[in-house]
Design a protein around this motif. Structure first.
Motif, PDB file in Angstrom:
ATOM      1  N   LEU A 108       0.815  -1.216   0.000  1.00  0.00           N
ATOM      2  CA  LEU A 108       0.000   0.000   0.000  1.00  0.00           C
ATOM      3  C   LEU A 108       0.849   1.266   0.000  1.00  0.00           C
ATOM      4  O   LEU A 108       0.383   2.339  -0.378  1.00  0.00           O
ATOM      5  N   ASP A 109       2.113   1.139   0.414  1.00  0.00           N
ATOM      6  CA  ASP A 109       3.009   2.293   0.435  1.00  0.00           C
ATOM      7  C   ASP A 109       3.717   2.506  -0.900  1.00  0.00           C
ATOM      8  O   ASP A 109       4.316   3.557  -1.126  1.00  0.00           O
ATOM      9  N   CYS A 110       3.667   1.521  -1.788  1.00  0.00           N
ATOM     10  CA  CYS A 110       4.357   1.629  -3.079  1.00  0.00           C
ATOM     11  C   CYS A 110       3.744   2.758  -3.896  1.00  0.00           C
ATOM     12  O   CYS A 110       2.540   2.765  -4.164  1.00  0.00           O
ATOM     13  N   ALA A 111       4.575   3.727  -4.287  1.00  0.00           N
ATOM     14  CA  ALA A 111       4.116   4.873  -5.069  1.00  0.00           C
ATOM     15  C   ALA A 111       4.182   4.603  -6.567  1.00  0.00           C
ATOM     16  O   ALA A 111       3.791   5.449  -7.364  1.00  0.00           O
ATOM     17  N   TYR A 112       4.708   3.426  -6.959  1.00  0.00           N
ATOM     18  CA  TYR A 112       4.833   3.058  -8.365  1.00  0.00           C
ATOM     19  C   TYR A 112       5.610   4.124  -9.135  1.00  0.00           C
ATOM     20  O   TYR A 112       5.288   4.487 -10.257  1.00  0.00           O
ATOM     21  N   CYS A 113       6.658   4.633  -8.494  1.00  0.00           N
ATOM     22  CA  CYS A 113       7.432   5.735  -9.054  1.00  0.00           C
ATOM     23  C   CYS A 113       8.446   5.283 -10.107  1.00  0.00           C
ATOM     24  O   CYS A 113       8.906   6.084 -10.906  1.00  0.00           O
ATOM     25  N   GLY A 114       8.833   4.012 -10.058  1.00  0.00           N
ATOM     26  CA  GLY A 114       9.755   3.492 -11.054  1.00  0.00           C
ATOM     27  C   GLY A 114      11.225   3.549 -10.683  1.00  0.00           C
ATOM     28  O   GLY A 114      12.070   3.121 -11.460  1.00  0.00           O
ATOM     29  N   LEU A 115      11.549   4.081  -9.514  1.00  0.00           N
ATOM     30  CA  LEU A 115      12.957   4.159  -9.118  1.00  0.00           C
ATOM     31  C   LEU A 115      13.593   2.779  -8.993  1.00  0.00           C
ATOM     32  O   LEU A 115      14.737   2.579  -9.393  1.00  0.00           O
ATOM     33  N   CYS A 116      12.855   1.823  -8.466  1.00  0.00           N
ATOM     34  CA  CYS A 116      13.409   0.477  -8.315  1.00  0.00           C
ATOM     35  C   CYS A 116      13.743  -0.113  -9.683  1.00  0.00           C
ATOM     36  O   CYS A 116      14.805  -0.703  -9.879  1.00  0.00           O
ATOM     37  N   GLU A 117      12.843   0.069 -10.638  1.00  0.00           N
ATOM     38  CA  GLU A 117      13.072  -0.435 -12.001  1.00  0.00           C
ATOM     39  C   GLU A 117      14.269   0.259 -12.634  1.00  0.00           C
ATOM     40  O   GLU A 117      15.122  -0.378 -13.262  1.00  0.00           O
ATOM     41  N   GLU A 118      14.342   1.558 -12.461  1.00  0.00           N
ATOM     42  CA  GLU A 118      15.422   2.357 -13.047  1.00  0.00           C
ATOM     43  C   GLU A 118      16.784   2.003 -12.455  1.00  0.00           C
ATOM     44  O   GLU A 118      17.785   1.956 -13.166  1.00  0.00           O
ATOM     45  N   MET A 119      16.831   1.742 -11.156  1.00  0.00           N
ATOM     46  CA  MET A 119      18.106   1.514 -10.474  1.00  0.00           C
ATOM     47  C   MET A 119      18.611   0.077 -10.568  1.00  0.00           C
ATOM     48  O   MET A 119      19.786  -0.172 -10.346  1.00  0.00           O
ATOM     49  N   CYS A 120      17.753  -0.872 -10.909  1.00  0.00           N
ATOM     50  CA  CYS A 120      18.165  -2.270 -10.928  1.00  0.00           C
ATOM     51  C   CYS A 120      19.162  -2.529 -12.053  1.00  0.00           C
ATOM     52  O   CYS A 120      18.824  -2.420 -13.235  1.00  0.00           O
ATOM     53  N   PRO A 121      20.412  -2.868 -11.704  1.00  0.00           N
ATOM     54  CA  PRO A 121      21.432  -3.074 -12.733  1.00  0.00           C
ATOM     55  C   PRO A 121      21.206  -4.336 -13.564  1.00  0.00           C
ATOM     56  O   PRO A 121      21.739  -4.462 -14.664  1.00  0.00           O
TER      57      PRO A 121
END
Length: 75
Positions: free
Chosen positions: A41-54
Protein backbone atom coordinates in the motif's frame (compact mmCIF):
# COMPACT_ATOMS: atom_id res chain seq x y z
CA UNK A 1 -6.79 -3.82 -7.91
CA UNK A 2 -3.37 -2.38 -7.08
CA UNK A 3 -0.60 -2.97 -9.59
CA UNK A 4 2.87 -3.52 -8.14
CA UNK A 5 6.36 -3.81 -9.61
CA UNK A 6 7.32 -7.35 -10.60
CA UNK A 7 10.66 -8.72 -9.37
CA UNK A 8 12.12 -11.56 -11.43
CA UNK A 9 13.91 -13.59 -8.76
CA UNK A 10 15.72 -15.65 -11.39
CA UNK A 11 17.50 -12.46 -12.54
CA UNK A 12 17.81 -10.59 -9.22
CA UNK A 13 21.26 -10.76 -7.60
CA UNK A 14 20.14 -9.34 -4.25
CA UNK A 15 22.29 -6.21 -4.53
CA UNK A 16 19.73 -4.16 -2.55
CA UNK A 17 19.77 -1.03 -4.71
CA UNK A 18 15.99 -1.19 -5.04
CA UNK A 19 15.66 -1.26 -1.27
CA UNK A 20 18.04 1.68 -0.86
CA UNK A 21 16.27 3.77 -3.49
CA UNK A 22 12.64 3.13 -2.55
CA UNK A 23 11.33 6.49 -1.27
CA UNK A 24 8.41 4.92 0.60
CA UNK A 25 10.29 1.95 2.09
CA UNK A 26 7.80 -0.42 0.48
CA UNK A 27 10.68 -2.77 -0.47
CA UNK A 28 12.85 -4.64 2.02
CA UNK A 29 15.32 -7.48 1.80
CA UNK A 30 13.68 -10.78 2.65
CA UNK A 31 15.18 -13.67 4.59
CA UNK A 32 16.54 -15.19 1.38
CA UNK A 33 18.57 -12.08 0.57
CA UNK A 34 16.14 -10.99 -2.13
CA UNK A 35 13.91 -7.91 -2.21
CA UNK A 36 10.23 -8.18 -1.33
CA UNK A 37 7.46 -5.63 -1.53
CA UNK A 38 6.53 -5.79 2.14
CA UNK A 39 4.31 -2.70 2.24
CA UNK A 40 2.35 -2.80 -1.03
CA UNK A 41 0.00 0.00 0.00
CA UNK A 42 3.01 2.29 0.43
CA UNK A 43 4.36 1.63 -3.08
CA UNK A 44 4.12 4.87 -5.07
CA UNK A 45 4.83 3.06 -8.36
CA UNK A 46 7.43 5.73 -9.05
CA UNK A 47 9.76 3.49 -11.05
CA UNK A 48 12.96 4.16 -9.12
CA UNK A 49 13.41 0.48 -8.31
CA UNK A 50 13.07 -0.44 -12.00
CA UNK A 51 15.42 2.36 -13.05
CA UNK A 52 18.11 1.51 -10.47
CA UNK A 53 18.17 -2.27 -10.93
CA UNK A 54 21.43 -3.07 -12.73
CA UNK A 55 20.16 -6.51 -13.76
CA UNK A 56 16.80 -5.37 -15.14
CA UNK A 57 15.03 -7.71 -12.71
CA UNK A 58 12.26 -5.25 -11.84
CA UNK A 59 9.53 -4.22 -14.22
CA UNK A 60 6.53 -1.96 -13.91
CA UNK A 61 3.49 -2.71 -16.03
CA UNK A 62 1.54 0.12 -17.52
CA UNK A 63 -1.98 0.01 -18.85
CA UNK A 64 -3.00 2.52 -21.48
CA UNK A 65 -6.59 3.62 -21.70
CA UNK A 66 -7.74 5.30 -24.88
CA UNK A 67 -10.11 8.14 -24.20
CA UNK A 68 -12.57 9.20 -26.88
CA UNK A 69 -11.93 12.49 -28.57
CA UNK A 70 -14.16 15.53 -28.18
CA UNK A 71 -17.77 14.88 -29.24
CA UNK A 72 -17.50 17.35 -32.14
CA UNK A 73 -14.37 15.66 -33.53
CA UNK A 74 -12.09 18.68 -32.96
CA UNK A 75 -8.67 18.26 -31.39
Amino acid sequence: EQVLPTIDMSVCTGCGLCVDQCPTRAVEMGDGGRPLIVRPLDCAYCGLCEEMCPEGAISLSYEFTWLPGPPDGSR
